[in-house]
Design an enzyme around this catalytic site. Structure first.
Site, PDB file in Angstrom:
ATOM      1  N   TYR A  57       0.856  -1.196   0.000  1.00  0.00           N
ATOM      2  CA  TYR A  57       0.000   0.000   0.000  1.00  0.00           C
ATOM      3  C   TYR A  57       0.884   1.236   0.000  1.00  0.00           C
ATOM      4  O   TYR A  57       1.878   1.287   0.730  1.00  0.00           O
ATOM      5  CB  TYR A  57      -0.903   0.027   1.243  1.00  0.00           C
ATOM      6  CG  TYR A  57      -2.333  -0.239   0.889  1.00  0.00           C
ATOM      7  CD1 TYR A  57      -3.038   0.659   0.097  1.00  0.00           C
ATOM      8  CD2 TYR A  57      -2.974  -1.406   1.303  1.00  0.00           C
ATOM      9  CE1 TYR A  57      -4.350   0.404  -0.265  1.00  0.00           C
ATOM     10  CE2 TYR A  57      -4.278  -1.665   0.944  1.00  0.00           C
ATOM     11  CZ  TYR A  57      -4.967  -0.754   0.157  1.00  0.00           C
ATOM     12  OH  TYR A  57      -6.249  -1.011  -0.205  1.00  0.00           O
ATOM     13  N   GLU A  97      -0.553   4.814  -0.228  1.00  0.00           N
ATOM     14  CA  GLU A  97      -1.400   6.007  -0.392  1.00  0.00           C
ATOM     15  C   GLU A  97      -0.574   7.273  -0.211  1.00  0.00           C
ATOM     16  O   GLU A  97       0.221   7.376   0.722  1.00  0.00           O
ATOM     17  CB  GLU A  97      -2.555   5.984   0.613  1.00  0.00           C
ATOM     18  CG  GLU A  97      -3.744   5.241   0.035  1.00  0.00           C
ATOM     19  CD  GLU A  97      -4.803   4.913   1.055  1.00  0.00           C
ATOM     20  OE1 GLU A  97      -4.425   4.468   2.149  1.00  0.00           O
ATOM     21  OE2 GLU A  97      -5.987   5.100   0.755  1.00  0.00           O
ATOM     22  N   ASP A 126      -7.073  13.214 -24.796  1.00  0.00           N
ATOM     23  CA  ASP A 126      -7.009  11.798 -24.419  1.00  0.00           C
ATOM     24  C   ASP A 126      -6.286  11.045 -25.535  1.00  0.00           C
ATOM     25  O   ASP A 126      -6.850  10.841 -26.610  1.00  0.00           O
ATOM     26  CB  ASP A 126      -8.444  11.288 -24.225  1.00  0.00           C
ATOM     27  CG  ASP A 126      -8.500   9.804 -23.891  1.00  0.00           C
ATOM     28  OD1 ASP A 126      -7.482   9.109 -24.060  1.00  0.00           O
ATOM     29  OD2 ASP A 126      -9.582   9.342 -23.476  1.00  0.00           O
ATOM     30  N   THR A 151      -4.000   5.788 -21.512  1.00  0.00           N
ATOM     31  CA  THR A 151      -3.808   4.474 -20.909  1.00  0.00           C
ATOM     32  C   THR A 151      -2.358   4.090 -21.197  1.00  0.00           C
ATOM     33  O   THR A 151      -1.662   4.776 -21.946  1.00  0.00           O
ATOM     34  CB  THR A 151      -4.749   3.407 -21.518  1.00  0.00           C
ATOM     35  OG1 THR A 151      -4.610   3.438 -22.937  1.00  0.00           O
ATOM     36  CG2 THR A 151      -6.194   3.677 -21.133  1.00  0.00           C
ATOM     37  N   LYS A 157      -1.968   0.262 -24.646  1.00  0.00           N
ATOM     38  CA  LYS A 157      -2.366   0.104 -26.055  1.00  0.00           C
ATOM     39  C   LYS A 157      -1.105   0.191 -26.923  1.00  0.00           C
ATOM     40  O   LYS A 157      -0.255  -0.689 -26.826  1.00  0.00           O
ATOM     41  CB  LYS A 157      -3.432   1.154 -26.396  1.00  0.00           C
ATOM     42  CG  LYS A 157      -4.709   0.952 -25.558  1.00  0.00           C
ATOM     43  CD  LYS A 157      -5.803   1.899 -25.942  1.00  0.00           C
ATOM     44  CE  LYS A 157      -7.093   1.582 -25.216  1.00  0.00           C
ATOM     45  NZ  LYS A 157      -7.366   2.437 -24.054  1.00  0.00           N
ATOM     46  N   ARG A 170      -1.851  -2.667 -17.952  1.00  0.00           N
ATOM     47  CA  ARG A 170      -3.132  -1.942 -17.989  1.00  0.00           C
ATOM     48  C   ARG A 170      -3.135  -0.881 -16.911  1.00  0.00           C
ATOM     49  O   ARG A 170      -3.105  -1.193 -15.717  1.00  0.00           O
ATOM     50  CB  ARG A 170      -4.290  -2.894 -17.745  1.00  0.00           C
ATOM     51  CG  ARG A 170      -4.429  -3.946 -18.798  1.00  0.00           C
ATOM     52  CD  ARG A 170      -5.736  -4.649 -18.658  1.00  0.00           C
ATOM     53  NE  ARG A 170      -6.779  -3.818 -19.172  1.00  0.00           N
ATOM     54  CZ  ARG A 170      -7.272  -3.922 -20.401  1.00  0.00           C
ATOM     55  NH1 ARG A 170      -6.780  -4.824 -21.224  1.00  0.00           N
ATOM     56  NH2 ARG A 170      -8.249  -3.148 -20.807  1.00  0.00           N
TER      57      ARG A 170
HETATM   58  N1  DSN Z   1     -11.970  -0.134 -24.517  1.00  0.00           N
HETATM   59  C1  DSN Z   1     -11.067   0.815 -25.093  1.00  0.00           C
HETATM   60  C2  DSN Z   1     -10.907   0.576 -26.537  1.00  0.00           C
HETATM   61  O1  DSN Z   1     -11.006  -0.564 -26.947  1.00  0.00           O
HETATM   62  O2  DSN Z   1     -10.681   1.506 -27.305  1.00  0.00           O
HETATM   63  C3  DSN Z   1     -11.504   2.152 -24.771  1.00  0.00           C
HETATM   64  O3  DSN Z   1     -11.746   2.209 -23.389  1.00  0.00           O
END
Ligand code: DSN
Length: 420
Positions: free
Chosen positions: A52, A54, A198, A224, A227, A233
């Site tokens: 943890y 925080e 984003d 994120t 990707k 993730r």
């Molecule tokens: N689920 C993501 C995507 O596939 O683009 C977006 O949150």
């Protein structure tokens, strides 16, 4: 020798084995998915899951932070360096939470936000009607131009002038073209709005310099980490120095409790991997592959939203094939090609059974596939679309895809050499 998991929970072990086999034996074209390196996987499954933490480095609410403080500081420094950002926060659990934290840092409930509508490629958290973001904030949504399938800055400017949003969101989950962040910023400044960008889908391309970066323009950038960036993730926020304190406060204690230190550790590793020439070459190949797949599909009579791609993804408009996205995605899955059905601009059908299919090249590129393999995949997609109900044809394609997969094994073992 049996692994601990195999011994303790054979049922879950068996399912994990099956999932590993599925990922290995299929052509994964979901543009938001990838394969992480062994180093990232190792960090994700590390002892940091036990801790943890925080707070932030040197300002924690629990003791025992000798190592966590160092790791989080390294992750933050690497993020700042690679994105050329004043400030980075690496604690967001996901892209959705990062977006909500971005709103919370600069807005009050009831303020107006303006983002791309979900059926046109925006994200749920950009103010789509079923998302909490449209309940907390007054949401105005812009659309893509129905004819070109591209961002329409006249429409965006008109809407912004009419509704005077406090924040304009640039970025998308299903937009195949380069996003002109500078134009968004111009409009935001004109109407006195903040600009949140984003870049969840394209952050790896931004790092590699093959997509324009919003960092010099936007007040806050969210992404994120799993990707095109090819990390674990998770989520991340970058911002200008003037917003740093507000962003940090919005993430913790505003929205979250303890950060997931194992994820932050793996983000640090992924950022080191992304800061290499190998990664730049990888990102360039993602785009080359997407463009080649687009050419192949166009040649085969497919319609693509916007007529092609500048990035890692393609949106196929299936209307001229007289078949909807869902049966196609399911038939492709049976044939060993994993994609997702998706709305197209001004879709005459429903979001649960839309007219489009979204595909992308980050994962197959990690497997080492190049333009020749995109031709094979493009031909396979054509065959499947024309034979959605013909199981023997689908089985034939599945065998071809299996052969392709065996020639490009899952990079379970891929290691990016560290930069000296
Ligand atoms: N689920 C993501 C995507 O596939 O683009 C977006 O949150």
């Amino acid at each position: 020798m049996l692994s601990a998991l195999e011994k303790y929970d054979p049922q879950i072990f068996e399912l994990l084995t099956q999932e590993k086999a599925r990922q290995s034996a299929s052509i994964r074209l979901i543009p938001s998915e990838n394969y992480v390196s062994k180093a990232v996987m190792q960090a994700t499954g590390s002892c940091l899951t036990n801790k943890y933490a925080e707070g932030y480095p040197s300002k924690r609410y629990y003791e025992g932070q000798q190592v966590t403080d160092l790791i989080e500081s390294i992750a933050t420094q690497r993020a700042k360096k690679i994105f050329h950002a004043d400030h980075a926060n690496v604690q967001s659990y996901s892209g959705s939470v990062a977006n909500i934290a971005a709103y919370a840092s600069l807005l009050s409930p009831g303020d107006t936000i303006m983002g791309l509508s979900l059926p046109y490629g925006g994200h749920l958290t950009h103010g789509w009607k079923v998302s909490l973001t449209s309940k907390i904030y007054n949401s105005v949504q812009y659309e893509l131009n129905h004819d070109t399938g591209r961002l329409d800055f006249d429409q965006i400017r008109d809407l912004a002038k009419k509704h005077r949003p406090k924040m304009i969101i640039s970025g998308a989950t299903a937009y195949p073209r380069e996003i002109e962040f500078d134009k968004f910023d111009e409009i935001a400044r004109e109407v006195g709005a903040y600009h949140l960008s984003d870049i969840a889908h394209i952050s790896g391309l931004v790092i590699a310099g093959i997509h324009i970066s919003p960092v010099p323009y936007a007040d806050i950038v969210s992404t994120t980490t799993h990707k095109t960036l090819r990390g674990p993730r998770g989520g991340m926020l970058l911002c200008k120095e003037e917003h740093a304190k507000k962003v940090d406060k919005a993430v913790f204690p505003g929205l979250q409790g303890g950060p997931h230190m194992h994820t932050i550790t793996a983000i640090a590793v992924a950022l080191a991997e992304a800061d290499t020439n190998e990664f730049v070459e990888y990102a360039k190949q993602i785009v080359k592959n997407a463009k080649r797949l687009a050419d192949k599909l166009l040649e085969s009579g497919f319609d693509l939203v916007s007529g092609g791609t500048d990035n890692h993804l393609l949106l196929i408009d299936l209307r001229n094939k007289n078949v909807l996205g869902k049966p196609v995605a399911k038939a492709l899955d049976r044939a060993g090609i994993v994609s997702n059905y998706n709305t197209i601009p001004n879709d005459p059908s429903t979001p649960f059974n839309p007219s489009g299919l979204r595909i992308g090249t980050p994962a197959v590129t990690t497997r080492g596939m190049k333009e020749d393999q995109m031709d094979i995949i493009g031909n396979a997609i054509k065959t499947v679309v024309e034979n959605v109900d013909n199981e023997s044809v689908l089985e034939k394609v599945r065998k071809e895809m299996l052969l392709l997969c065996s020639n490009f094994p899952v990079p379970d073992h891929f290691i990016i050499p560290p930069k000296n």
